[in-house]
Design a protein around this motif. Structure first.
Motif, PDB file in Angstrom:
ATOM      1  N   PHE A 323       0.839  -1.203   0.000  1.00 27.13           N
ATOM      2  CA  PHE A 323       0.000   0.000   0.000  1.00 27.13           C
ATOM      3  C   PHE A 323       0.870   1.248   0.000  1.00 27.13           C
ATOM      4  O   PHE A 323       1.846   1.336   0.732  1.00 27.13           O
ATOM      5  N   ASP A 324       0.504   2.201  -0.852  1.00 28.80           N
ATOM      6  CA  ASP A 324       1.192   3.492  -0.921  1.00 28.80           C
ATOM      7  C   ASP A 324       0.206   4.582  -0.520  1.00 28.80           C
ATOM      8  O   ASP A 324      -0.645   4.983  -1.316  1.00 28.80           O
ATOM      9  N   LYS A 327      -0.328   7.628  -2.841  1.00 29.99           N
ATOM     10  CA  LYS A 327      -0.975   7.428  -4.137  1.00 29.99           C
ATOM     11  C   LYS A 327      -2.336   6.747  -4.038  1.00 29.99           C
ATOM     12  O   LYS A 327      -3.164   6.877  -4.951  1.00 29.99           O
ATOM     13  N   GLU A 328      -2.556   6.013  -2.953  1.00 34.04           N
ATOM     14  CA  GLU A 328      -3.765   5.186  -2.874  1.00 34.04           C
ATOM     15  C   GLU A 328      -4.723   5.617  -1.770  1.00 34.04           C
ATOM     16  O   GLU A 328      -5.535   4.814  -1.310  1.00 34.04           O
ATOM     17  N   TYR A 329      -4.663   6.869  -1.366  1.00 37.43           N
ATOM     18  CA  TYR A 329      -5.542   7.318  -0.288  1.00 37.43           C
ATOM     19  C   TYR A 329      -7.010   7.266  -0.697  1.00 37.43           C
ATOM     20  O   TYR A 329      -7.902   7.033   0.133  1.00 37.43           O
ATOM     21  N   LYS A 330      -7.285   7.467  -1.997  1.00 37.74           N
ATOM     22  CA  LYS A 330      -8.676   7.391  -2.477  1.00 37.74           C
ATOM     23  C   LYS A 330      -9.182   5.955  -2.407  1.00 37.74           C
ATOM     24  O   LYS A 330     -10.333   5.701  -2.055  1.00 37.74           O
ATOM     25  N   LYS A 331      -8.286   5.010  -2.726  1.00 42.80           N
ATOM     26  CA  LYS A 331      -8.666   3.594  -2.622  1.00 42.80           C
ATOM     27  C   LYS A 331      -8.991   3.235  -1.180  1.00 42.80           C
ATOM     28  O   LYS A 331      -9.952   2.500  -0.906  1.00 42.80           O
ATOM     29  N   LEU A 429     -10.612  -4.606  -5.400  1.00 42.76           N
ATOM     30  CA  LEU A 429      -9.819  -3.427  -5.035  1.00 42.76           C
ATOM     31  C   LEU A 429      -8.510  -3.813  -4.354  1.00 42.76           C
ATOM     32  O   LEU A 429      -7.485  -3.175  -4.546  1.00 42.76           O
TER      33      LEU A 429
END
Length: 437
Positions: A323-324, A327-331, A429
């Motif tokens: 997890f990044d 970059k992946e806060y929306k996910k 996801l």
């Protein structure tokens, strides 16, 4: 005979798997080992939840503390003895600080510290200076001796040389735990040539220095430490157990605030829940006590506490995904909403965990954590900072590595008896391979 220099009639030895023997001749060291506060360290694992990943990692902070003492004793008695830069009066201070440096650690210490806003260094100082058996022993040396020991451990002492023995980027503490943890986890990463390091070590004006001829042994030590952090200390399965442990404590704390009636009242935790833990209460805590409550809470009415405790006790841990957060806060936000729709509380079952380490750094004035660099003594008597001489160390110097994982209960997501479509969306996801189910 004066107590500070009193020797036992017969040397005591502890058989040790790392150092072969731990030697005790000083009366004060033997008396400190016998105090109830030091014996408590037998009931606290050195590596917390790591035993759930590496089954041999059952060793205690008692083992480690004796090991740090033994390395320090060897330095003081064999390496530094009769050197003009070394003050023999500092010997006893060094040995006591080495022995007691981890005295304030609690059960599963880092998790407890995060949840209850505690600091093991504060409790180390409190035990040394409070109304304890340890304090009584130290006071027999002199009225200010407990303060001197506490200051060395807290790195506030003016005696920088003694501080560097216990706490620096290459010290007795690290040299013991790397070898000890490698031994008990069964890995090879933590092994380095300590005998060579001790041979090239000598006292400097205000810190330990190492002769340039031993640079390669120091490089090996630093790389051993780097590998141990990423292969053992930050192992994702160990971190998963740590995540669940932390969430259990959070849940119990939140339930207490809500007025929940526990079947098994956590009276050992009351003062922590209220944010007013006393030294007496803290000393009573050990991992046997904590695991007792986890065992009992498996029968609680609260489904989250019950489930988390069953997971921890039976090693049904969370799975993880890379997890990044940048970059992946929306996910993560999207997953949180889907978890809620599926009836899975994301506060306890969707957790981002980050691990970070700085393997070596040179001196940076003003930094929040100022690291004392490792100094090499050149043949011409010049002192040089390690990374200026070592290409290997220079390559990793000042470079912090951070790793992020997203933890989740794969077994719950696998169960399609409820919220089937939502769980399928979650699995996509998370990029979970459907063929595994």
């Amino acid at each position: 005979m004066a107590y500070p220099v009193e020797k036992l009639r017969e040397e005591k030895v502890f058989k040790d798997p790392v150092h072969r023997y731990i030697h005790v001749r000083d009366r004060i060291i033997w008396d400190l080992i016998g105090t109830k506060e030091f014996q408590r360290l037998r009931r606290i694992k050195q590596l917390g939840t790591t035993y759930l990943t590496f089954h041999g990692a059952e060793h205690s902070r008692f083992n480690h503390s004796l090991g740090v003492y033994e390395i320090t004793r060897r330095i003081a008695d064999d390496v530094f003895h009769e050197r003009p830069e070394w003050n023999e009066d500092d010997r006893l201070l060094s040995l006591c600080a080495a022995l007691l440096h981890d005295l304030g650690h609690g059960p599963f210490s880092h998790s407890f510290e995060k949840v209850f806003d505690l600091d093991h260094e504060y409790f180390t100082r409190a035990i040394i200076l409070g109304e304890t058996e340890v304090n009584k022993v130290l006071l027999t040396v002199s009225n200010d001796f407990p303060i001197k020991v506490a200051e060395v451990i807290a790195k506030t002492s003016k005696n920088k040389l003694v501080v560097s023995l216990i706490s620096s980027q290459i010290d007795a503490d690290r040299m013991d735990y790397l070898q000890r943890d490698a031994y008990f986890t069964g890995v090879s990463y933590g092994h380095f040539d300590m005998e060579r390091i001790l041979r090239v070590m000598q006292p400097g004006e205000d810190q330990v220095v190492f002769r340039k001829s031993g640079m390669h042994a120091v490089e090996d030590y630093i790389m051993s430490r780097y590998q141990m952090y990423w292969q053992v200390y930050f192992h994702p399965v160990t971190r998963s157990a740590e995540v669940i442990l932390t969430k259990i404590l959070h849940r119990a704390k939140d339930l207490q605030k809500q007025g929940y009636c526990f079947k098994s009242d956590p009276h050992h935790f009351h003062s922590m829940f209220n944010g007013a833990i006393t030294l007496e209460d803290y000393i009573k805590l050990d991992e046997a006590i904590v695991l007792y409550y986890f065992q009992m809470w498996q029968e609680e009415e609260d489904p989250i506490l019950r489930d988390l405790c069953r997971r921890f006790m039976n090693r049904n841990l969370f799975k993880y995904a890379e997890f990044d957060p940048a970059k992946e806060y929306k996910k993560l936000a999207q997953l949180s909403i889907l978890f809620q729709k599926a009836g899975i509380d994301p506060e306890y079952y969707l957790v981002v965990d980050s691990s970070s380490d700085l393997p070596y750094d040179f001196y940076r004035p003003g930094e929040e954590e100022e690291r004392l660099p490792i100094h090499l003594l050149m043949k011409n008597g010049e002192i040089r900072e390690l990374s200026r001489e070592s290409e290997i160390v220079d390559a990793i110097s000042g470079k912090r590595r951070t790793d992020h994982k997203l933890y989740y209960p794969a077994d719950v997501l696998k169960d399609n008896s409820t919220a089937k479509e939502i769980k399928e969306e979650i699995r996509k996801l998370l990029e979970i391979d459907e063929s595994r189910y």
